[in-house]
Write an enzyme that holds these catalytic residues in place. Structure first.
Site, PDB file in Angstrom:
ATOM      1  N   HIS A  16       0.872  -1.198   0.000  1.00  0.00           N
ATOM      2  CA  HIS A  16       0.000   0.000   0.000  1.00  0.00           C
ATOM      3  C   HIS A  16       0.898   1.234   0.000  1.00  0.00           C
ATOM      4  O   HIS A  16       1.478   1.585   1.030  1.00  0.00           O
ATOM      5  CB  HIS A  16      -0.905   0.012   1.236  1.00  0.00           C
ATOM      6  CG  HIS A  16      -1.856   1.176   1.272  1.00  0.00           C
ATOM      7  ND1 HIS A  16      -3.213   1.015   1.395  1.00  0.00           N
ATOM      8  CD2 HIS A  16      -1.646   2.516   1.200  1.00  0.00           C
ATOM      9  CE1 HIS A  16      -3.805   2.201   1.395  1.00  0.00           C
ATOM     10  NE2 HIS A  16      -2.870   3.131   1.287  1.00  0.00           N
ATOM     11  N   HIS A  18       1.563   5.384  -1.691  1.00  0.00           N
ATOM     12  CA  HIS A  18       1.190   6.551  -2.506  1.00  0.00           C
ATOM     13  C   HIS A  18       2.461   7.136  -3.110  1.00  0.00           C
ATOM     14  O   HIS A  18       3.359   7.547  -2.362  1.00  0.00           O
ATOM     15  CB  HIS A  18       0.510   7.620  -1.642  1.00  0.00           C
ATOM     16  CG  HIS A  18      -0.743   7.127  -0.996  1.00  0.00           C
ATOM     17  ND1 HIS A  18      -1.982   7.250  -1.576  1.00  0.00           N
ATOM     18  CD2 HIS A  18      -0.949   6.468   0.173  1.00  0.00           C
ATOM     19  CE1 HIS A  18      -2.897   6.706  -0.790  1.00  0.00           C
ATOM     20  NE2 HIS A  18      -2.293   6.212   0.277  1.00  0.00           N
ATOM     21  N   LYS A 102      -9.532  -0.575  -5.759  1.00  0.00           N
ATOM     22  CA  LYS A 102      -9.609   0.028  -4.425  1.00  0.00           C
ATOM     23  C   LYS A 102     -10.966   0.676  -4.209  1.00  0.00           C
ATOM     24  O   LYS A 102     -11.421   1.473  -5.028  1.00  0.00           O
ATOM     25  CB  LYS A 102      -8.495   1.084  -4.299  1.00  0.00           C
ATOM     26  CG  LYS A 102      -8.493   1.896  -3.017  1.00  0.00           C
ATOM     27  CD  LYS A 102      -7.858   1.169  -1.849  1.00  0.00           C
ATOM     28  CE  LYS A 102      -7.995   1.945  -0.549  1.00  0.00           C
ATOM     29  NZ  LYS A 102      -6.859   2.821  -0.280  1.00  0.00           N
ATOM     30  N   HIS A 139     -10.613   0.904   1.786  1.00  0.00           N
ATOM     31  CA  HIS A 139     -10.401   1.917   2.826  1.00  0.00           C
ATOM     32  C   HIS A 139     -11.584   1.770   3.781  1.00  0.00           C
ATOM     33  O   HIS A 139     -12.691   2.194   3.471  1.00  0.00           O
ATOM     34  CB  HIS A 139     -10.335   3.336   2.239  1.00  0.00           C
ATOM     35  CG  HIS A 139     -10.022   4.361   3.291  1.00  0.00           C
ATOM     36  ND1 HIS A 139      -8.799   4.973   3.407  1.00  0.00           N
ATOM     37  CD2 HIS A 139     -10.768   4.833   4.324  1.00  0.00           C
ATOM     38  CE1 HIS A 139      -8.806   5.792   4.458  1.00  0.00           C
ATOM     39  NE2 HIS A 139      -9.991   5.722   5.031  1.00  0.00           N
ATOM     40  N   HIS A 177      -4.562  -0.697   5.766  1.00  0.00           N
ATOM     41  CA  HIS A 177      -4.115   0.047   6.958  1.00  0.00           C
ATOM     42  C   HIS A 177      -5.090  -0.068   8.133  1.00  0.00           C
ATOM     43  O   HIS A 177      -5.696   0.919   8.554  1.00  0.00           O
ATOM     44  CB  HIS A 177      -3.825   1.515   6.639  1.00  0.00           C
ATOM     45  CG  HIS A 177      -4.795   2.209   5.703  1.00  0.00           C
ATOM     46  ND1 HIS A 177      -6.141   2.153   5.863  1.00  0.00           N
ATOM     47  CD2 HIS A 177      -4.583   2.963   4.598  1.00  0.00           C
ATOM     48  CE1 HIS A 177      -6.715   2.862   4.914  1.00  0.00           C
ATOM     49  NE2 HIS A 177      -5.793   3.352   4.129  1.00  0.00           N
ATOM     50  N   ASP A 250       1.579   2.655   3.544  1.00  0.00           N
ATOM     51  CA  ASP A 250       0.700   3.825   3.403  1.00  0.00           C
ATOM     52  C   ASP A 250       1.530   5.103   3.436  1.00  0.00           C
ATOM     53  O   ASP A 250       1.063   6.145   3.910  1.00  0.00           O
ATOM     54  CB  ASP A 250      -0.400   3.857   4.479  1.00  0.00           C
ATOM     55  CG  ASP A 250      -1.492   4.874   4.136  1.00  0.00           C
ATOM     56  OD1 ASP A 250      -1.629   5.230   2.951  1.00  0.00           O
ATOM     57  OD2 ASP A 250      -2.204   5.309   5.064  1.00  0.00           O
TER      58      ASP A 250
HETATM   59  C1  NCD Z   1      -3.543   9.102   2.123  1.00  0.00           C
HETATM   60  C2  NCD Z   1      -3.134  10.146   1.095  1.00  0.00           C
HETATM   61  O1  NCD Z   1      -2.572  11.186   1.485  1.00  0.00           O
HETATM   62  O2  NCD Z   1      -3.317   9.928  -0.108  1.00  0.00           O
HETATM   63  N1  NCD Z   1      -3.533   9.696   3.422  1.00  0.00           N
HETATM   64  C3  NCD Z   1      -3.467   9.045   4.601  1.00  0.00           C
HETATM   65  O3  NCD Z   1      -3.571   9.689   5.640  1.00  0.00           O
HETATM   66  N2  NCD Z   1      -3.271   7.753   4.675  1.00  0.00           N
HETATM   67  C4  NCD Z   1      -4.879   8.524   1.756  1.00  0.00           C
HETATM   68  C5  NCD Z   1      -5.220   7.227   2.460  1.00  0.00           C
HETATM   69  O4  NCD Z   1      -4.581   6.209   2.272  1.00  0.00           O
HETATM   70  O5  NCD Z   1      -6.204   7.218   3.226  1.00  0.00           O
HETATM   71 ZN    ZN Z   2      -3.183   5.116   1.715  1.00  0.00          ZN
END
Ligand code: NCD
Ligand code: ZN
Length: 349
Positions: A16, A18, A102, A139, A177, A250
């Protein structure tokens, strides 16, 4: 603490992550590819990655941002909307453009406005995913204004996830998460089709980190950290070796300006220290022997992929990894997750 000073494990994957796009992508990608062989790439861009063609184009942008010799492999994820075409999902999965889809309840987190309001609207897509064996990544938080933010995961399990799981018992589901003992218990109560990712920060902080001694925006993420009993349940699950729990960092880069604000955004950047933090947590739990399952075996197994052949070595030495230095990212500064304990474990170059 043990007297083990060195640990060789298969190269980890991040289930996971970003990476964003453009300048931020270029700045953060090397921190992931330095340690991880593969990562599940979250699709919450602006605009989101809603078709397999979008996913394929995004994968090409990630690959272009990698040095040619780098073998890191991005695993692409489709962002489900109420307009997602089940046949696009089938075709995209068959040709490898996407490996999962997702589910963001609309409004639950960063860039989730295009997400799903009525879960039944995506049932035709879930039907196809169940048939082809493609995992649904969730999520797991309700968005109802009347539900306390600390209860949103538990209520999501009760109201939505248990219903989806009962209706699609053959569907592979990953609760992303997880932050509560409710999440741990739900996964354990299901058969092998339901798993969960756990972040390094939720293994280390509880909600005090965010709220005691002033508002601490660099410990704010979604789902928010909960009370200590929940953190302990996560540590127990992650370090147990149970194949249904695996690493999803995450890691969610935001420039400091966006976090240190009257309306600071959710997300913690942690990939550069993830393995150091995890080695500490597993060592403290007396479970270093299970670290490789959590970082390098369980996730691949759940996704039906082979584990990585490459090995990495973690070394525990006297000097600490420095997290005080902020990263230069896209013309701004970015804070690295600070677990507030000395990071003695490091990945050997
Ligand atoms: C994530 C993001 O910034 O894209 N933020 C977070 O707090 N985890 C989005 C997510 O995974 O919920
Ligand atoms: Zn995330």
């Amino acid at each position: 603490m043990s007297d083990i000073k060195q640990l060789r494990i298969r190269q980890p994957d991040d289930w996971h992550l970003h990476l964003r796009d453009g300048n931020v992508l270029e700045a953060v990608l090397p921190y992931t590819s330095a340690h991880f062989a593969r990562a599940i790439i979250m699709p919450n861009l602006v605009p989101p990655v809603v078709t397999s063609a979008d996913a394929s184009a995004y994968r090409q942008r990630i690959n272009r941002a990698l040095p040619e010799t780098d073998t890191f492999q991005p695993l692409m994820v489709l962002y489900l909307t109420e307009q997602t075409d089940p046949e696009d999902v089938r075709a995209g999965y068959a040709n490898g453009d996407i490996v999962a889809a997702k589910l963001y309840p609309a409004g639950a987190t960063t860039n989730s406005a295009a997400g799903v309001k009525n879960i039944e609207a995506v049932y035709p897509v879930l039907e196809v995913m169940q048939e082809i064996g493609m995992p649904l990544l969730v999520h797991g938080e309700v968005v109802d204004a009347e539900i306390d933010i600390f209860d949103r995961e538990a209520v999501f399990i009760e109201r939505t996830l248990s219903r989806v799981q009962a209706r699609f018992s053959g569907l592979k589901i990953v609760m992303e998460h997880i932050t509560t003992s409710d999440g741990v218990e739900f996964v354990k109560s299901c058969d092998r089709n339901v798993a969960a990712t756990i972040t390094p920060h939720h293994l280390v902080i509880n909600r005090n980190a965010m709220l005691v001694g002033g508002i601490q925006p660099h410990y704010y993420c979604l789902p928010v950290a909960k009370r200590e009993t929940h953190r302990l349940a996560l540590v127990e699950a992650a370090t147990s070796g149970d194949s249904r729990f695996f690493l999803g960092t995450d890691s969610a880069p935001h420039l400091d300006g966006a976090k240190e604000s009257a309306c600071g955004c959710a997300g913690i950047f942690n990939v550069s220290v993830t393995l150091s933090v995890l080695a500490h947590v597993f060592e403290a739990a007396g479970k270093l022997e299970n670290l490789e399952r959590f970082t390098s075996l369980n996730g691949a197994g759940f996704y039906g992929m082979a584990a990585n052949e490459e090995m990495i070595t973690l070394v525990k030495a006297g000097d600490e990894l420095d997290v005080s230095e902020k990263l230069d990212v896209a013309g701004g500064k970015m804070t690295i997750f600070d677990p507030k304990f000395p990071l003695l474990w490091k990945v050997k170059a």
